[in-house]
Design an enzyme around this catalytic site. Sequence first.
Site, PDB file in Angstrom:
ATOM      1  N   ASN A  11       0.871  -1.176   0.000  1.00  0.00           N
ATOM      2  CA  ASN A  11       0.000   0.000   0.000  1.00  0.00           C
ATOM      3  C   ASN A  11       0.908   1.226   0.000  1.00  0.00           C
ATOM      4  O   ASN A  11       1.507   1.546   1.015  1.00  0.00           O
ATOM      5  CB  ASN A  11      -0.888  -0.043   1.256  1.00  0.00           C
ATOM      6  N   LYS A  13       0.100   4.256  -0.266  1.00  0.00           N
ATOM      7  CA  LYS A  13      -0.518   5.452   0.339  1.00  0.00           C
ATOM      8  C   LYS A  13      -0.271   6.659  -0.576  1.00  0.00           C
ATOM      9  O   LYS A  13      -0.265   6.502  -1.791  1.00  0.00           O
ATOM     10  CB  LYS A  13       0.004   5.652   1.754  1.00  0.00           C
ATOM     11  N   HIS A 102      -9.562   1.271   4.971  1.00  0.00           N
ATOM     12  CA  HIS A 102      -8.284   1.463   5.668  1.00  0.00           C
ATOM     13  C   HIS A 102      -8.515   2.443   6.824  1.00  0.00           C
ATOM     14  O   HIS A 102      -9.298   3.387   6.699  1.00  0.00           O
ATOM     15  CB  HIS A 102      -7.233   2.013   4.698  1.00  0.00           C
ATOM     16  N   GLU A 104      -6.877   4.827   7.861  1.00  0.00           N
ATOM     17  CA  GLU A 104      -6.623   6.237   7.526  1.00  0.00           C
ATOM     18  C   GLU A 104      -7.835   6.840   6.811  1.00  0.00           C
ATOM     19  O   GLU A 104      -8.133   8.026   6.968  1.00  0.00           O
ATOM     20  CB  GLU A 104      -5.339   6.352   6.685  1.00  0.00           C
ATOM     21  N   GLU A 172      -5.453  -4.783  10.726  1.00  0.00           N
ATOM     22  CA  GLU A 172      -4.440  -3.753  10.908  1.00  0.00           C
ATOM     23  C   GLU A 172      -4.730  -2.974  12.188  1.00  0.00           C
ATOM     24  O   GLU A 172      -5.554  -2.041  12.183  1.00  0.00           O
ATOM     25  CB  GLU A 172      -4.451  -2.773   9.726  1.00  0.00           C
ATOM     26  N   GLY A 178       2.437   2.401  10.777  1.00  0.00           N
ATOM     27  CA  GLY A 178       3.407   3.483  10.640  1.00  0.00           C
ATOM     28  C   GLY A 178       4.138   3.841  11.921  1.00  0.00           C
ATOM     29  O   GLY A 178       4.805   4.869  12.000  1.00  0.00           O
ATOM     30  N   SER A 216       3.263  -1.955  10.307  1.00  0.00           N
ATOM     31  CA  SER A 216       4.703  -2.023  10.584  1.00  0.00           C
ATOM     32  C   SER A 216       5.323  -3.379  10.267  1.00  0.00           C
ATOM     33  O   SER A 216       6.221  -3.840  10.976  1.00  0.00           O
ATOM     34  CB  SER A 216       4.996  -1.627  12.038  1.00  0.00           C
TER      35      SER A 216
HETATM   36  P1  PGA Z   1       2.808   0.425   7.539  1.00  0.00           P
HETATM   37  O1  PGA Z   1       1.325   0.595   6.934  1.00  0.00           O
HETATM   38  O2  PGA Z   1       3.333  -0.889   7.038  1.00  0.00           O
HETATM   39  O3  PGA Z   1       3.566   1.599   7.033  1.00  0.00           O
HETATM   40  O4  PGA Z   1       2.656   0.406   9.038  1.00  0.00           O
HETATM   41  C1  PGA Z   1       0.484  -0.500   6.788  1.00  0.00           C
HETATM   42  C2  PGA Z   1      -0.849  -0.062   6.250  1.00  0.00           C
HETATM   43  O5  PGA Z   1      -1.346   0.990   6.670  1.00  0.00           O
HETATM   44  O6  PGA Z   1      -1.433  -0.746   5.381  1.00  0.00           O
END
Ligand code: PGA
Length: 254
Positions: A11, A13, A102, A104, A172, A178, A216
């Site tokens: 992803n 982003k 997601h 976010e 997640e 992140g 992460s």
């Molecule tokens: P990250 O993001 O691996 O940077 O923690 C994962 C995600 O949000 O899909």
Amino acid sequence: MAARRPLIVGNWKMNGLKASLAEAKAMADRAASEKPKAELGLCPPATLVAAMAKALGGSPADPHRIGVGGQDCHARSSGAHTGDISAEMLKDAGATYVIVGHSERRADHGETDAVVRAKAQAAHRAGLIAIICVGETLAQRDAGETLKVINGQLRASLPDDAAAANTVIAYEPVWAIGTGRTPTPAQVAEVHAAIRQDLMARFDDGAGFRLLYGGSVKPDNARQLMAVADVDGALVGGASLKINDFWPIVEAKN
Ligand code: PGA
């Protein structure tokens, strides 16, 4: 029931310009030569979906091509929705997957479970695989509400016609995204077992849905996380931008 093929999805982003397609192409070339066990996907920003699909090539029948996905879609197929993109448009641009719900999106755009469910239905309508995200906040985990929250999100975010062939679940934890923090293997196992149980209770092919862990995932923790029961792969953010970070994660599921 056929064995679940592992799936590793990157992803990107809000990262990536045309120049980044070279990195994706390097990943595709590596997949073509090494033929990893896992199915691979990359979800770039919408501006790059069509160009990435073209650059990576490969037919959907090729098990070792890297499929492309969107990071979100609108519930409607077209209309007066300035700035939005429909699942049909993603499909038309060459996408195979779309991430919906997601955290976010849930946080930044106030997406509710009902909205996520409508988007998953749109993905199915367009012939895309919906990658539906669920996950608890740290406050919810600390309050002992993790399984209750996940069960509620699953119940309300999954359409009744979801099936193993068109739906992937990504667990997640919001506090792991992140942050460099990850749950312990035991914590991941507990949630994935609960998700599996829910899916099996609700869907005839609930045993066949692929369950990804995300938050992460890095080269140094991937092997441990990918070895957990009922973890069928990963949804990878930051570590999916560069082949040198992404590839060890792909290999962790070989
Ligand atoms: P990250 O993001 O691996 O940077 O923690 C994962 C995600 O949000 O899909």
